[in-house]
Design a protein around this motif. Structure first.
Motif, short mmCIF file in Angstrom:
data_model
loop_
_atom_site.label_atom_id
_atom_site.label_comp_id
_atom_site.label_asym_id
_atom_site.label_seq_id
_atom_site.Cartn_x
_atom_site.Cartn_y
_atom_site.Cartn_z
N ASN A 48 1.74 5.96 -14.95
CA ASN A 48 0.91 6.01 -13.75
C ASN A 48 1.74 5.48 -12.59
OD1 ASN A 48 -1.27 6.14 -11.98
ND2 ASN A 48 -1.98 4.09 -12.55
N ILE A 49 2.07 6.32 -11.62
CA ILE A 49 2.95 5.97 -10.51
C ILE A 49 2.13 5.85 -9.22
CG2 ILE A 49 4.98 6.64 -9.18
CD1 ILE A 49 5.84 8.30 -11.63
N GLN A 50 2.28 4.71 -8.53
CA GLN A 50 1.53 4.48 -7.30
C GLN A 50 2.43 3.83 -6.25
OE1 GLN A 50 -2.59 2.85 -7.83
NE2 GLN A 50 -1.92 2.49 -9.93
N LEU A 56 -3.94 0.15 -2.14
CA LEU A 56 -3.70 -0.47 -3.44
C LEU A 56 -3.98 -1.97 -3.39
CD1 LEU A 56 -2.68 -0.21 -6.36
CD2 LEU A 56 -0.36 -0.62 -5.50
N ILE A 57 -3.59 -2.62 -2.29
CA ILE A 57 -3.85 -4.05 -2.14
C ILE A 57 -5.35 -4.31 -2.13
CG2 ILE A 57 -3.58 -6.05 -0.64
CD1 ILE A 57 -1.00 -5.13 -2.01
N VAL A 296 12.26 -0.29 -4.38
CA VAL A 296 11.77 -1.51 -5.01
C VAL A 296 10.60 -1.11 -5.91
CG1 VAL A 296 10.75 -3.78 -4.66
CG2 VAL A 296 12.48 -2.92 -3.06
N PHE A 297 10.76 -1.31 -7.22
CA PHE A 297 9.77 -0.89 -8.19
C PHE A 297 9.21 -2.10 -8.95
CE2 PHE A 297 12.52 2.78 -7.63
CZ PHE A 297 11.61 3.82 -7.49
N ILE A 313 3.74 2.04 -12.71
CA ILE A 313 4.94 1.82 -11.90
C ILE A 313 4.55 1.88 -10.43
CG2 ILE A 313 7.23 2.66 -11.28
CD1 ILE A 313 7.59 3.67 -14.06
N TYR A 314 4.86 0.79 -9.73
CA TYR A 314 4.52 0.68 -8.32
C TYR A 314 5.80 0.70 -7.49
CZ TYR A 314 0.23 -1.06 -10.48
OH TYR A 314 -0.89 -1.20 -11.26
#
Length: 373
Positions: A48-50, A56-57, A296-297, A313-314
């Motif tokens: 799941n990639i965001q 999101l916060i 940056v992940f 994964i953000y």
């Protein structure tokens, strides 16, 4: 810690050989597609990639546990608490106006030494009152029985009974506290929080989030952090004889910061939490010469069997000035992996497929550390 570092080095060396380069200063240029890389890319379907953005916060904040109102909390009712004597307890007995029945205190003796100890058969013996059942009885019950016995030889005896040594009941506080040991159950109710305080509080290596509570052979996880941060007194417990309170180590209360930062390694979480900005700052910040600020992940493992997802994964676009605010508000969780890619970042799917083995690496590390502990 030496074992943990060794496990990290071993795991990441293995990953490097399989094409997953995660050592600071490394680059992805020249990586050729092979069977392993293709298999890893197929794993992207389970990821799941965001992007880390304001939406999101806001979602993160909504998922945070709500602080309960004080009226909704359940406190421990100790109004009916009564200590019951047991084998080994010591009491003193005094009869008013009858000094011949009271053992005078000696200068070199203690009340415990001169007192009446509850014997193995659960009884005590006093003048004119042999074999008084004491074990399992409260002080008022023992006093009443003594008055009844002494009334046969003394008119309206006034009897005073006190406990001078609590020896029959105890609770155990183990693990990461400053003074682990055995703590007596007394006529003053002893709660779980009281016991932790008597043990000197948590040590620096303690997991402050939860403690293990064992009562009558049943194990319960107490959310200690909810008690201290939210005032959730429903997490407290009244301790009984044989109860065990165990405080675990905080070995897993950390995140991994890797890639193009100045000091890659572990960053410990504290009881107040850890933001992405805090983690990057603790690692010396991004390497300006080799890092890609848009790469940056944050990798967060999920339960594949339960959720059908291998990991979340953000990605943070740190070149945007507002990203600093987002990084400060993005809360990390234990065992997260923060990874900063090298510049330039091309074909982000390729990069993500190379990062996925890092999630399995955490399992390898945790398994080896747990086996030794």
């Amino acid at each position: 810690m030496a074992l943990r570092c060794k496990s990290l080095i071993t795991s990441f060396a293995f990953l490097a050989m399989t094409g997953c380069t995660i050592i600071p200063g490394s680059h992805y240029e020249g990586i050729e597609s092979n069977e392993k890389t293709q298999n890893l890319e197929q794993e992207l379907e389970k990821v799941n990639i965001q992007l880390i953005d304001s939406a999101l916060i806001a979602q993160q904040k909504q998922l945070q546990p709500k602080i309960k109102a004080p009226s909704s909390l359940t406190s421990i009712d100790t109004s009916n608490y009564e200590y019951k004597l047991g084998v080994g307890d010591v009491i003193t007995i005094g009869v008013w106006d009858h000094p011949e029945l009271t053992i005078p205190a000696g200068t070199q003796r203690t009340a415990e030494f001169d007192g009446f100890r509850v014997q193995e058969n659960g009884t005590i013996t006093f003048a004119y009152a042999p074999n008084v059942q004491a074990a399992g009885k409260t002080i008022p019950q023992v006093r009443k029985e003594l008055v009844t016995r002494l009334s046969r030889v003394i008119e309206e005896p006034q009897v005073d009974v006190k406990i001078v040594a609590f020896k029959s009941q105890k609770a155990y506080v183990t693990g990461e506290v400053k003074q682990p040991g055995v703590y007596p159950i007394t006529e003053t109710p002893l709660t779980l929080i009281d016991a932790l305080n008597q043990a000197g509080g948590l040590s620096n290596a303690a997991d402050w989030r939860t403690v293990t509570y064992i009562h009558d052979g049943k194990t319960e996880t107490i959310k200690l952090d909810n008690f201290y941060t939210q005032g959730d007194i429903s997490q407290n417990r009244l301790l009984r004889h044989g109860d065990i309170v165990h405080v675990n180590r905080n070995d897993k209360q950390s995140v991994y910061v890797l890639g193009e930062v100045k000091r890659a390694g572990l960053v410990k979480l504290n009881r107040y939490g850890l933001s992405l900005a805090d983690a990057l700052s603790s690692s010396g910040g991004l390497n300006e010469n080799t890092s890609d600020a848009n790469g940056v992940f944050v990798l967060r493992k999920r339960n594949l069997e339960r959720d059908g997802i291998l990991a979340d994964i953000y990605q943070l676009h740190a070149k945007n000035i507002t990203a600093l605010v987002l990084a400060e508000q993005f809360e990390l969780q234990p065992q997260d992996i923060v990874y900063v890619t090298s510049a330039p970042l091309a074909r982000w799917n390729k990069v993500l497929s190379l990062l996925l083995p890092s999630v399995q690496a955490v399992d390898v590390i945790d398994t080896s550390v747990t086996a030794v502990n």
